[in-house]
Design an enzyme around this catalytic site. Structure first.
Site, mmCIF file in Angstrom:
data_model
loop_
_atom_site.group_PDB
_atom_site.id
_atom_site.type_symbol
_atom_site.label_atom_id
_atom_site.label_comp_id
_atom_site.label_asym_id
_atom_site.label_seq_id
_atom_site.Cartn_x
_atom_site.Cartn_y
_atom_site.Cartn_z
ATOM 1 N N ALA A 192 0.861 -1.178 0.000
ATOM 2 C CA ALA A 192 0.000 0.000 0.000
ATOM 3 C C ALA A 192 0.897 1.228 0.000
ATOM 4 O O ALA A 192 2.118 1.127 0.157
ATOM 5 C CB ALA A 192 -0.918 0.012 1.220
ATOM 6 N N GLU A 208 -0.752 2.331 7.168
ATOM 7 C CA GLU A 208 -0.891 3.502 6.302
ATOM 8 C C GLU A 208 -1.482 4.694 7.046
ATOM 9 O O GLU A 208 -1.109 5.853 6.790
ATOM 10 C CB GLU A 208 -1.750 3.162 5.085
ATOM 11 C CG GLU A 208 -1.212 2.028 4.234
ATOM 12 C CD GLU A 208 0.254 2.210 3.874
ATOM 13 O OE1 GLU A 208 0.678 3.349 3.571
ATOM 14 O OE2 GLU A 208 0.996 1.218 3.912
#
Length: 1036
Positions: free
Chosen positions: A421, A457
């Site tokens: 990600a 994230e």
């Protein structure tokens, strides 16, 4: 950005030349036929060539710069003109660059060009005042030294970029012809008087004149622009020097770049819906690919605001870091979406997406709009990640005591994505396996993977986005923090998952293997060239960074740690940080010289072993030494330790008479970096042979622990008698330390083997994960050795009772119970427990008979699929491939990709390898998954040599496709060489490396492969006889 550290069932090109070969037509016959019209054209070309030669001869001299403008006539076929080709040939043969490439897709870029301005160029420049020029280098047969001084001059600092991008990815264009157009206006403040503006640019074509205006906008100061391709600089020359503290505006009205499926910058992705290919444009800027999308100052500390407009077709949607504030229709069904201006941020955090995805939506407690985008067919797989993201974002706001600063937080699952990600501010991009979860089909491992990556994230929204490292040498400030804080976020949502117990096997013990090599590197490491930057996106920056932060939190105490982080974030918000800034913020919250301690962990590589000598009642003596997997390995001296490989070590311990594992910072006994022995006196320490001492309870410290043989025997006896007396984390630690110390020669292999004696009684995941990791190494080393049969029997013996108790029925299992069952089932089938194999085959056969009703529990799918393919027929392999083709859930597709590598037919594996590197439009393996497939085959004893041969035979392909990618190239090199344990393989590897001039971002990975191979050879010589004797003594 998380790397590809995949679960059991998960799979977790920059700077590639865009050159296209020119093809000619086949002759009609053995003679020559020329029509009247073509004769006229050839005559005209001859005149053009003569004129061109005259110009070149007249002007080509030392110090001169030239440009072959793209105005020569072309042939009927549309290929580049003979005059232009001749120009290119002369340029290629000489020392002076005299032409630039035309924008036509059929033409080949000229030899590279460079600027004459500071930093000192390695090539003469190409100057232009308005013609089209390409900022892409063509490959050379003679490699040049890698440029190191790549930092951009800071005379002009950006204030705001106004960027517009329009993507052309629609019929009648073919995918190879897709491209994007753009324009940019940049406002600067003059910091030092200069007549040059430096920007980064890569693979972009520029057309037309630029404008440089003062604040009053009355005078255009633009003179010309040049390129330094080695440093990827676009240099705009002005007619006069700027005035300090005054603002200027640079307008670049038109640039163009290729929209390629190279997973970098603004790139092309696609998926299939209703048998139709749908193309989307998405982006991946980190670390150095924003410059591939638009000209900018592409360094992390150079922050500015961004006002973005994305131009799309009416049936698509556009997404960026901020919300859309307006849209306007344009001709031919185009719409321009304008986004709100961003806060000050780094270029690598920008995201631009044009797609046809749908979304689900929620809102946080602080009214942040949170959306989860996915393919229309997969949007029903987003609720779990969305719900988890909302909870964790709110938790982090409270823990850091810093409000999330943007009005929205989007997440989007991309079909083609190189990493796990990417933390783009306000628009996080994910690989589908890291975001999409489907109850009843996805496993517990899939669910945890989604939660961990979402948490990672979101942690970056503060660590990396709000406060950014000044340069990539402090990458660990981003990734180390996110890799630790991710556990905090998931633990908040799922406290029953025991995430902090899992940390020791998922990160700490995992990175110990990497960091025990002389080819490791410090956490803080100087880097310059993009290849070097890409190299350090590795387990040191992520897992070692996380491990030493965890250790620091322990010795500082939770309160000091939390308040120090808040001070750090608030004092540097929207700015850039050096690691000393963090030490200062944390040190202000304690009576501790944090910098003095932590410098010993960040400025030198490797880690210590603490030797605990227990020779008398009431006393132990502590001594530290540098751990190396191969102590006799020659240190290349690339990284010189400023501390002589001595550390400040926060040592803790417990004893058999006290058995206290919940140690705190008050229990720390410090070992000084001077390296002198420390004596600890404690009445709880019983006499040697009467009681044991255990160092590093809960394994908070980033160090190994060794003991005298008497204490080792006492610990092993405790495991056999009642293993639950010792905490699960430390049971895992005992196994990991013993086997690793045996590998380095610091402990007898017989001791390491005895740590497995109790395993048939173990039912917790973390100790089994530690044991499986160590024993899988032994399995890999012995796989082709005559001793493997005895080792296989031993492993069946250790696994059988647990397997029979747990069975393969995972119905209603708790999260970690499912993890244990998955691990044991995998071991049982791998080592030939017939009940496991038979049940796997039965379940697979049942599924095969009714493909729409899969009876296999998600937690054991990986093992069942692999076992059935290995034990089955070609028809079984084809069935798995057919299911891969139609499967809609990315995690399930990944399991099937892994299972297809389990075949025992070498020709089938060869076919599968060819599928992995197929780049045609009919390719069935996505580029993001190609490396995973090759690594899977490398883990198959039958496929090992096939993968290694393919890697060597197709080296140029792998270098071009993956050699500049984050993670992928390092993982590929490690994967195909991990099993090397013979002098023959070492010589093959050494010769292969010596034959290559360019190793891309794999130089460090190759050094590590050589070191690991040497270590494996020594391990075989030293330990195979010992293991053989021990197995015989155990009756195997």
């Amino acid at each position: 950005m998380p790397g590809n550290n995949y679960e059991l069932e998960d799979v977790t090109v920059k700077y590639k030349s865009d050159m296209n070969s020119e093809s000619g037509s086949a002759p009609r016959d053995r003679g020559m036929y020329v029509s009247t019209s073509k004769a006229f054209i050839l005559a005209f070309l001859a005149i053009a060539i003569a004129v061109g030669v005259g110009i070149i001869v007249h002007f080509a001299g030392p110090g001169s710069t030239f440009e072959c403008k793209c105005t020569y006539p072309t042939s009927d076929s549309g290929s580049s003109s003979a005059a232009m080709q001749q120009c290119k040939d002369w340029a290629a043969a000489g020392q002076v660059e005299i032409c630039s490439a035309c924008p036509a897709a059929t033409q080949t870029p000229c030899p590279s060009t460079a600027s004459t301005s500071s930093p000192a160029p390695t090539q003469p420049p190409v100057s232009t005042t308005g013609a089209t020029i390409v900022t892409t280098q063509a490959p050379s047969s003679t490699p040049k030294p890698t440029v190191k001084d790549v930092r951009i001059p800071l005379h002009m600092m950006p204030i705001k970029y106004t960027v517009e991008l329009q993507v052309f990815m629609y019929a009648p264009l073919e995918p190879a012809e897709f491209y994007f157009n753009g324009s940019v206006v940049v406002s600067f403040e003059c910091k030092n008087a200069t007549d040059m503006i430096y920007l980064h640019s890569n693979k972009l074509n520029y057309t037309g004149s630029f404008d440089v205006k003062t604040e009053n906008g009355l005078e255009n100061l633009y003179s010309r622009h040049t390129f330094d391709l080695d440093r990827q600089f676009l240099i705009v020359h002005m007619t006069e020097k700027c005035a300090i503290n005054k603002n200027y505006t640079l307008e670049i009205p038109h640039f163009r770049g290729p929209l390629a499926a190279d997973l970098a910058g603004l790139y092309l992705s696609s998926y299939t819906r209703e048998n139709k290919t749908i193309h989307i444009a998405t982006s991946q800027m980190q670390p150095t690919d924003a410059r591939k999308t638009f000209p900018c100052m592409d360094e992390p500390a150079i922050k500015a605001q961004f006002e973005v407009t994305l131009v799309r077709k009416s049936h698509m949607v556009s997404i960026s870091n901020m919300p859309i504030i307006s849209n306007a229709s344009r001709a031919d069904d185009w719409f321009a979406d304008k986004f709100a201006v961003t806060p000050k941020m780094s270029t690598y955090l920008l995201a631009f997406i044009i797609c046809d995805f749908n979304y689900t939506e929620n809102t946080t407690e602080n009214d942040v709009t949170y959306r989860a985008y996915a393919r229309p067919d997969a949007v029903d797989q987003t609720p779990y990640s969305l719900e988890t993201g909302v909870k964790i974002l709110t938790f982090f706001e409270k823990y850091f005591n810093v409000t999330y600063p943007l009005p929205k937080q989007d997440m989007i699952a991309i079909p083609d994505f190189s990493a796990g990600a990417m933390e783009n501010w306000g628009l996080i991009t994910y690989r589908e396996t890291a975001m999409l979860y489907q109850p009843g089909v996805s496993s517990a491992g899939n669910k945890q993977r989604v939660a961990v990556v979402v948490s990672h994230e979101l942690a970056h929204q503060w660590f990396g986005n709000l406060v950014t490292p000044s340069w990539w040498d402090d990458l660990w400030l981003n990734e180390g923090f996110a890799s630790y804080v991710e556990y905090m976020g998931v633990d908040h949502v799922h406290p029953d998952w025991k995430m902090f117990e899992q940390f020791v096997v998922e990160d700490l013990q995992d990175v110990f293997n990497f960091d025990g090599l002389i080819s490791s590197h410090p956490v803080y490491v100087p880097v310059a060239h993009p290849d070097e930057i890409n190299e350090i996106f590795d387990r040191i920056s992520y897992a070692k960074g996380a491990s030493i932060i965890r250790m620091m939190r322990f010795f500082l105490g939770d309160d000091n740690f939390q308040k120090g982080l808040t001070n750090y974030l608030r004092s540097l918000e929207y700015g850039a940080a050096f690691h000393d800034d963090l030490w200062y913020a944390l040190g202000n919250r304690s009576d501790f010289n944090v910098k003095e301690v932590m410098d010993t962990w960040t400025l030198q590589m490797n880690y210590p072993t603490v030797m605990v000598s227990h020779s008398q009642t009431g006393q132990i003596t502590l001594t530290q030494s540098r751990y190396l997997q191969d102590p006799k390995a020659t240190d290349p001296g690339k990284y010189v330790s400023p501390f002589g490989y001595k550390w400040y070590i926060p040592f803790t311990y417990t004893t058999s008479s006290r058995q206290r594992f919940n140690v705190t910072s008050n229990d720390v006994k410090w070992l000084n970096k001077t390296g002198n022995s420390e004596v600890v006196n404690d009445t709880d320490i019983l006499a040697p042979g009467v009681g044991w001492v255990l160092g590093n309870p809960m394994q908070y410290g980033y160090y190994r622990v060794n003991y005298d043989i008497t204490n080792w025997n006492m610990l092993i006896q405790q495991l056999v008698t009642d293993h639950k007396v010792i905490h699960a984390i430390n049971r895992a630690q005992i196994i990991n330390d013993a086997w690793s110390l045996a590998q380095s020669g610091d402990l007898a292999m017989e001791v390491a083997l005895q740590t497995t004696n109790y395993l048939d009684k173990e039912r917790e995941y973390v100790p089994w994960a530690a044991a499986s990791s160590q024993l899988s190494f032994v399995n890999s080393m012995l796989a082709r050795h005559p001793l493997y049969g005895s080792f296989r029997k031993f492993m069946r013996n250790k696994t059988e009772d647990t397997f029979n108790e747990l069975t393969m029925n995972n119905t209603n299992a708790l999260h970690l119970d499912s993890y244990v069952r998955s691990a044991i089932t995998d071991l049982a089938c791998t080592y030939g427990i017939q009940e496991c194999i038979n049940e796997a085959k039965r379940l697979f056969r049942q599924w095969k008979n009714n493909p729409d009703d899969n009876p296999v529990d998600p937690g054991i799918k990986s093992t069942v699929y692999c076992t059935a393919v290995a034990e089955g027929t070609l028809d079984d392999w084809e069935f798995a491939l057919a299911r891969y083709r139609v499967e809609n859930l990315a995690a399930e597709k990944s399991r099937l990709l892994s299972a297809l590598a389990c075949s025992r037919e070498s020709w089938v594996l060869s076919r599968y390898l060819q599928m992995a590197i197929d780049q045609s439009s009919q390719s069935e393996i996505r580029r993001q998954d190609a490396v995973s497939v090759i690594v899977y085959i490398s883990r198959n004893t039958i496929g090992r040599s096939l993968a290694w041969d393919l890697f060597r035979d197709k080296w140029d392909f792998f270098l071009n496709e993956h050699g500049r990618q984050l993670y992928a190239f390092t993982r590929l090199i490690s994967g195909v060489t991990d099993w090397f344990n013979s002098p023959q393989k070492y010589q093959e590897l050494q010769a292969f490396i010596a034959s290559k001039n360019d190793l891309g971002s794999g130089a460090r990975a190759f050094d590590q492969a050589l070191e690991k191979t040497r270590s494996n050879i020594k391990w075989m010589v030293a330990n195979v006889p010992v293991i053989q004797t021990w197995l015989q003594s155990q009756g195997f």
